[in-house]
Design an enzyme around this catalytic site. Structure first.
Site, PDB file in Angstrom:
ATOM      1  N   TYR A 176       0.835  -1.208   0.000  1.00 35.71           N
ATOM      2  CA  TYR A 176       0.000   0.000   0.000  1.00 35.71           C
ATOM      3  C   TYR A 176       0.868   1.255   0.000  1.00 35.71           C
ATOM      4  CZ  TYR A 176      -3.771   3.157   1.563  1.00 35.71           C
ATOM      5  OH  TYR A 176      -4.690   4.177   1.678  1.00 35.71           O
ATOM      6  N   ARG A 217     -10.442  -0.755  10.834  1.00 38.35           N
ATOM      7  CA  ARG A 217      -9.825   0.544  11.102  1.00 38.35           C
ATOM      8  C   ARG A 217     -10.266   1.038  12.486  1.00 38.35           C
ATOM      9  NH1 ARG A 217     -10.398   3.623   5.342  1.00 38.35           N
ATOM     10  NH2 ARG A 217     -12.153   2.237   5.009  1.00 38.35           N
ATOM     11  N   ASP A 302       3.635  -0.217  12.222  1.00 39.64           N
ATOM     12  CA  ASP A 302       2.564   0.756  12.466  1.00 39.64           C
ATOM     13  C   ASP A 302       3.173   2.130  12.737  1.00 39.64           C
ATOM     14  OD1 ASP A 302      -0.271   1.382  12.969  1.00 39.64           O
ATOM     15  OD2 ASP A 302       0.442   1.803  14.986  1.00 39.64           O
ATOM     16  N   ARG A 304       4.113   5.601  14.223  1.00 35.80           N
ATOM     17  CA  ARG A 304       3.949   6.010  15.624  1.00 35.80           C
ATOM     18  C   ARG A 304       3.289   7.382  15.757  1.00 35.80           C
ATOM     19  NH1 ARG A 304      10.108   4.836  16.462  1.00 35.80           N
ATOM     20  NH2 ARG A 304       9.879   5.285  14.240  1.00 35.80           N
ATOM     21  N   GLN A 305       3.342   8.164  14.674  1.00 37.71           N
ATOM     22  CA  GLN A 305       2.723   9.500  14.736  1.00 37.71           C
ATOM     23  C   GLN A 305       2.305   9.922  13.334  1.00 37.71           C
ATOM     24  OE1 GLN A 305       5.797  12.105  16.280  1.00 37.71           O
ATOM     25  NE2 GLN A 305       7.175  11.679  14.573  1.00 37.71           N
ATOM     26  N   ARG A 306       1.239  10.739  13.296  1.00 34.32           N
ATOM     27  CA  ARG A 306       0.773  11.208  11.990  1.00 34.32           C
ATOM     28  C   ARG A 306      -0.103  12.443  12.220  1.00 34.32           C
ATOM     29  NH1 ARG A 306      -2.373   6.747   9.038  1.00 34.32           N
ATOM     30  NH2 ARG A 306      -0.389   5.771   8.454  1.00 34.32           N
TER      31      ARG A 306
HETATM   32  N1  LIG Z   1     -10.294   6.347   4.413  1.00 32.76           N
HETATM   33  C1  LIG Z   1      -9.093   6.756   4.722  1.00 32.76           C
HETATM   34  O1  LIG Z   1      -8.758   6.999   5.887  1.00 32.76           O
HETATM   35  C2  LIG Z   1      -8.071   6.971   3.621  1.00 32.76           C
HETATM   36  C3  LIG Z   1      -6.867   7.573   3.964  1.00 32.76           C
HETATM   37  C4  LIG Z   1      -5.923   7.775   2.961  1.00 32.76           C
HETATM   38  C5  LIG Z   1      -6.184   7.417   1.652  1.00 32.76           C
HETATM   39  N2  LIG Z   1      -7.373   6.845   1.343  1.00 32.76           N
HETATM   40  C6  LIG Z   1      -7.613   6.461  -0.053  1.00 32.76           C
HETATM   41  O2  LIG Z   1      -8.897   6.898  -0.478  1.00 32.76           O
HETATM   42  C7  LIG Z   1      -9.454   5.945  -1.375  1.00 32.76           C
HETATM   43  C8  LIG Z   1     -10.799   5.493  -0.873  1.00 32.76           C
HETATM   44  O3  LIG Z   1     -10.625   4.983   0.419  1.00 32.76           O
HETATM   45  P1  LIG Z   1     -11.895   4.394   1.239  1.00 32.76           P
HETATM   46  O4  LIG Z   1     -11.611   4.639   2.685  1.00 32.76           O
HETATM   47  O5  LIG Z   1     -13.149   4.883   0.613  1.00 32.76           O
HETATM   48  O6  LIG Z   1     -11.717   2.837   0.976  1.00 32.76           O
HETATM   49  P2  LIG Z   1     -12.790   1.734   0.555  1.00 32.76           P
HETATM   50  O7  LIG Z   1     -12.066   0.435   0.689  1.00 32.76           O
HETATM   51  O8  LIG Z   1     -14.069   1.941   1.244  1.00 32.76           O
HETATM   52  O9  LIG Z   1     -13.032   2.083  -0.999  1.00 32.76           O
HETATM   53  C9  LIG Z   1     -12.198   1.604  -2.007  1.00 32.76           C
HETATM   54  C10 LIG Z   1     -13.093   1.203  -3.191  1.00 32.76           C
HETATM   55  O10 LIG Z   1     -12.282   0.752  -4.266  1.00 32.76           O
HETATM   56  C11 LIG Z   1     -12.797  -0.482  -4.748  1.00 32.76           C
HETATM   57  N3  LIG Z   1     -11.669  -1.229  -5.333  1.00 32.76           N
HETATM   58  C12 LIG Z   1     -10.616  -1.757  -4.673  1.00 32.76           C
HETATM   59  N4  LIG Z   1      -9.788  -2.357  -5.558  1.00 32.76           N
HETATM   60  C13 LIG Z   1     -10.323  -2.196  -6.796  1.00 32.76           C
HETATM   61  C14 LIG Z   1      -9.954  -2.580  -8.102  1.00 32.76           C
HETATM   62  N5  LIG Z   1      -8.845  -3.276  -8.343  1.00 32.76           N
HETATM   63  N6  LIG Z   1     -10.769  -2.241  -9.138  1.00 32.76           N
HETATM   64  C15 LIG Z   1     -11.919  -1.539  -8.906  1.00 32.76           C
HETATM   65  N7  LIG Z   1     -12.334  -1.146  -7.688  1.00 32.76           N
HETATM   66  C16 LIG Z   1     -11.537  -1.469  -6.651  1.00 32.76           C
HETATM   67  C17 LIG Z   1     -13.413  -1.142  -3.518  1.00 32.76           C
HETATM   68  O11 LIG Z   1     -14.366  -2.132  -3.874  1.00 32.76           O
HETATM   69  C18 LIG Z   1     -14.045   0.054  -2.825  1.00 32.76           C
HETATM   70  O12 LIG Z   1     -15.328   0.325  -3.316  1.00 32.76           O
HETATM   71  C19 LIG Z   1      -8.424   4.820  -1.498  1.00 32.76           C
HETATM   72  O13 LIG Z   1      -7.612   5.064  -2.638  1.00 32.76           O
HETATM   73  C20 LIG Z   1      -7.583   4.972  -0.244  1.00 32.76           C
HETATM   74  O14 LIG Z   1      -6.253   4.516  -0.440  1.00 32.76           O
HETATM   75  C21 LIG Z   1      -8.331   6.594   2.290  1.00 32.76           C
HETATM   76  O1  LIG Z   2      -4.687   8.053   6.847  1.00 32.68           O
HETATM   77  C1  LIG Z   2      -3.993   7.299   6.180  1.00 32.68           C
HETATM   78  O2  LIG Z   2      -3.242   7.681   5.279  1.00 32.68           O
HETATM   79  C2  LIG Z   2      -4.143   5.813   6.378  1.00 32.68           C
HETATM   80  O3  LIG Z   2      -4.941   5.660   7.564  1.00 32.68           O
HETATM   81  C3  LIG Z   2      -5.363   4.377   7.789  1.00 32.68           C
HETATM   82  O4  LIG Z   2      -4.233   3.594   8.132  1.00 32.68           O
HETATM   83  P1  LIG Z   2      -3.956   3.424   9.711  1.00 32.68           P
HETATM   84  O5  LIG Z   2      -3.729   4.745  10.328  1.00 32.68           O
HETATM   85  O6  LIG Z   2      -2.964   2.354   9.933  1.00 32.68           O
HETATM   86  O7  LIG Z   2      -5.407   2.946  10.123  1.00 32.68           O
HETATM   87  P2  LIG Z   2      -5.995   2.111  11.314  1.00 32.68           P
HETATM   88  O8  LIG Z   2      -5.974   0.681  10.961  1.00 32.68           O
HETATM   89  O9  LIG Z   2      -7.271   2.777  11.600  1.00 32.68           O
HETATM   90  O10 LIG Z   2      -4.961   2.299  12.559  1.00 32.68           O
HETATM   91  C4  LIG Z   2      -4.818   3.548  13.168  1.00 32.68           C
HETATM   92  C5  LIG Z   2      -4.145   3.338  14.508  1.00 32.68           C
HETATM   93  O11 LIG Z   2      -5.092   2.734  15.378  1.00 32.68           O
HETATM   94  C6  LIG Z   2      -4.564   1.554  15.954  1.00 32.68           C
HETATM   95  N1  LIG Z   2      -5.716   0.641  16.143  1.00 32.68           N
HETATM   96  C7  LIG Z   2      -6.345   0.118  15.082  1.00 32.68           C
HETATM   97  C8  LIG Z   2      -7.417  -0.706  15.274  1.00 32.68           C
HETATM   98  C9  LIG Z   2      -7.857  -1.000  16.583  1.00 32.68           C
HETATM   99  O12 LIG Z   2      -8.818  -1.753  16.820  1.00 32.68           O
HETATM  100  N2  LIG Z   2      -7.189  -0.452  17.638  1.00 32.68           N
HETATM  101  C10 LIG Z   2      -6.122   0.374  17.452  1.00 32.68           C
HETATM  102  O13 LIG Z   2      -5.545   0.880  18.421  1.00 32.68           O
HETATM  103  C11 LIG Z   2      -3.509   1.068  15.000  1.00 32.68           C
HETATM  104  O14 LIG Z   2      -2.507   0.311  15.669  1.00 32.68           O
HETATM  105  C12 LIG Z   2      -2.950   2.377  14.460  1.00 32.68           C
HETATM  106  O15 LIG Z   2      -1.937   2.853  15.328  1.00 32.68           O
HETATM  107  C13 LIG Z   2      -6.081   3.792   6.603  1.00 32.68           C
HETATM  108  O16 LIG Z   2      -6.360   2.465   6.853  1.00 32.68           O
HETATM  109  C14 LIG Z   2      -5.229   3.887   5.367  1.00 32.68           C
HETATM  110  O17 LIG Z   2      -5.997   3.556   4.205  1.00 32.68           O
HETATM  111  C15 LIG Z   2      -4.851   5.272   5.171  1.00 32.68           C
HETATM  112  O18 LIG Z   2      -4.054   5.404   4.004  1.00 32.68           O
END
Ligand SMILES: NC(=O)c1ccc[n+]([C@@H]2O[C@H](COP(=O)([O-])OP(=O)(O)OC[C@H]3O[C@@H](n4cnc5c(N)ncnc54)[C@H](O)[C@@H]3O)[C@@H](O)[C@H]2O)c1
Ligand SMILES: O=C(O)[C@H]1O[C@H](OP(=O)(O)OP(=O)(O)OC[C@H]2O[C@@H](n3ccc(=O)[nH]c3=O)[C@H](O)[C@@H]2O)[C@H](O)[C@@H](O)[C@@H]1O
Length: 346
Positions: A176, A217, A302, A304-306
């Protein structure tokens, strides 16, 4: 010759963008803006479709393979004359006449993107190449939803767009994190080599209604656990931080980026930073004060900060998030209560 500021530098575009559809130049422009949303059946994508469809000059096509998305997220648009839904995997080419491409297709939850890492990186690399090839063929402007994960486990904090990141190239998250970095590289190479109009959003943690309840998540986990009366599972050490942006703010930012004149990358997120323990305490307070909090094992690499530095989004897009975590969590709770068929304990 077009020049556009990007990432603090001026990338000189040596080629004009491909000629858009002749419809764009017609004197009596009647046609709607034709917009492709890949991944539009997903969490962020379906909210984006809702917003785009509010504009009667927009026609929206969603291409989605339903790996993590659901038709249910789009049910109100199915059958609408300005809406089309295609079951399509973007690792295969797609030929549609469009003017804009919002490229969101990629599983976002770590549980799902780790489930099939090879498919995740194919989606990010081949899928993005296919979408850039389409943009080149039809003269469309293309926006990529990249991620704060391109910064990896950041050594700079807060993260600005100039920070190159600290990413493990061979870890369990690399499909990813590196996949999205390659997608950004492809976007800029098509921009410089073929003049494609690109927009890159680096999205930080986003939450809200329609997140998959069990997608693993943190916000969806904590709310589902609170509503089920289960302990909140804080993954060790619990001091790691994230910054959470409500989905309607995110959609507003994406549209401003697409409609603006800057390639990006631009951070989109809410600078409100919380440790996971603090997040658990807020969920406990707002949703179910009786539940306990337990520390469980974390996963490798994972971060540690963001926390996003959003100065560019403010300056270039006139955008900043409006909804705080304490305002957004109850909105998501209501959605989960309805979908789980549970009512909060009296
Ligand atoms: N939600 C977040 O916190 C977050 C953070 C950073 C980036 N993003 C990005 O934003 C976008 C949307 O994220 P989301 O949270 O809505 O995720 P999501 O998983 O709900 O949506 C992703 C969608 O893409 C579709 N998909 C996956 N692989 C595919 C493929 N090969 N062909 C066609 N469709 C496909 C899935 O079926 C789904 O509908 C993603 O690109 C993700 O990386 C999300
Ligand atoms: O914002 C982003 O760019 C990324 O944020 C998330 O990635 P991440 O932050 O790892 O998402 P989570 O799985 O929600 O984890 C967040 C934090 O919560 C913690 N966590 C997760 C799940 C849980 O049940 N308990 C818990 O403490 C994880 O260890 C991590 O430190 C999204 O899953 C990614 O798609 C996205 O790109």
């Amino acid at each position: 010759m077009a020049t556009e500021a990007a990432n603090g530098n001026n990338h000189v575009v040596t080629k004009k963008p491909p000629t858009p559809s002749p419809l764009r130049n017609s004197k009596f422009f009647q046609s709607n803006m034709r917009i492709l949303v890949t991944g539009g059946a997903g969490f962020i994508g379906s909210h984006l479709v809702d917003k785009l469809m509010e504009n009667e000059k927009n026609e929206v096509i969603v291409a989605d393979n339903f790996f993590t998305g659901s038709k249910d997220n789009l049910r109100k648009w199915i059958g609408h004359p300005r809406f089309e839904l295609i079951r399509h995997d973007i690792t295969e080419p797609l030929l549609v006449e469009v003017d804009q491409i919002y490229h969101l297709a990629c599983p976002a939850s770590p549980i799902f993107y780790k489930h099939n890492p090879v498919k995740t990186i194919k989606t990010n690399v081949m899928g993005t190449m296919n979408m850039l090839g389409l943009a080149k063929r039809v003269g469309a402007r293309i926006l990529l939803t990249s991620t704060s994960e391109v910064y990896g486990d950041p050594l700079e904090h807060p993260q600005t767009e100039e920070y190159w990141g600290n990413v493990n190239p061979i870890g369990v998250r690399s499909c990813y994190d590196e996949g999205k970095r390659v997608a950004e590289t492809l976007m800029f190479d098509y921009h410089r080599q073929h003049g494609i109009e690109i927009r890159i959003a680096r999205i930080f943690n986003t939450y809200g209604p329609r997140m998959n309840i069990d997608d693993g998540r943190v916000v969806s986990n904590f709310i589902a656990q609170a509503l089920r009366g289960e302990p909140l599972t804080v993954q060790a050490p619990g001091t790691q931080t994230r910054s959470f942006c409500y989905v309607s703010d995110m959609v507003d930012g994406l549209i401003r980026l697409m409609e603006g004149e800057n390639t990006g990358p631009i951070n989109l997120g809410n600078p409100g930073e919380f440790t996971m323990t603090e997040l658990a305490e807020v969920v406990k307070e707002l949703i179910e004060p009786s539940i306990s909090i337990k520390i469980v094992e974390n996963t490798p690499d994972d971060p540690r900060q963001r926390k996003p530095n959003i100065a560019k989004a403010k300056q270039l897009l006139g955008w900043e998030p409006k909804i705080t975590l304490r305002q957004g969590l109850p909105l998501m709770e209501e959605d989960f209560k309805q979908r789980l068929g549970v009512s909060k304990k009296a």
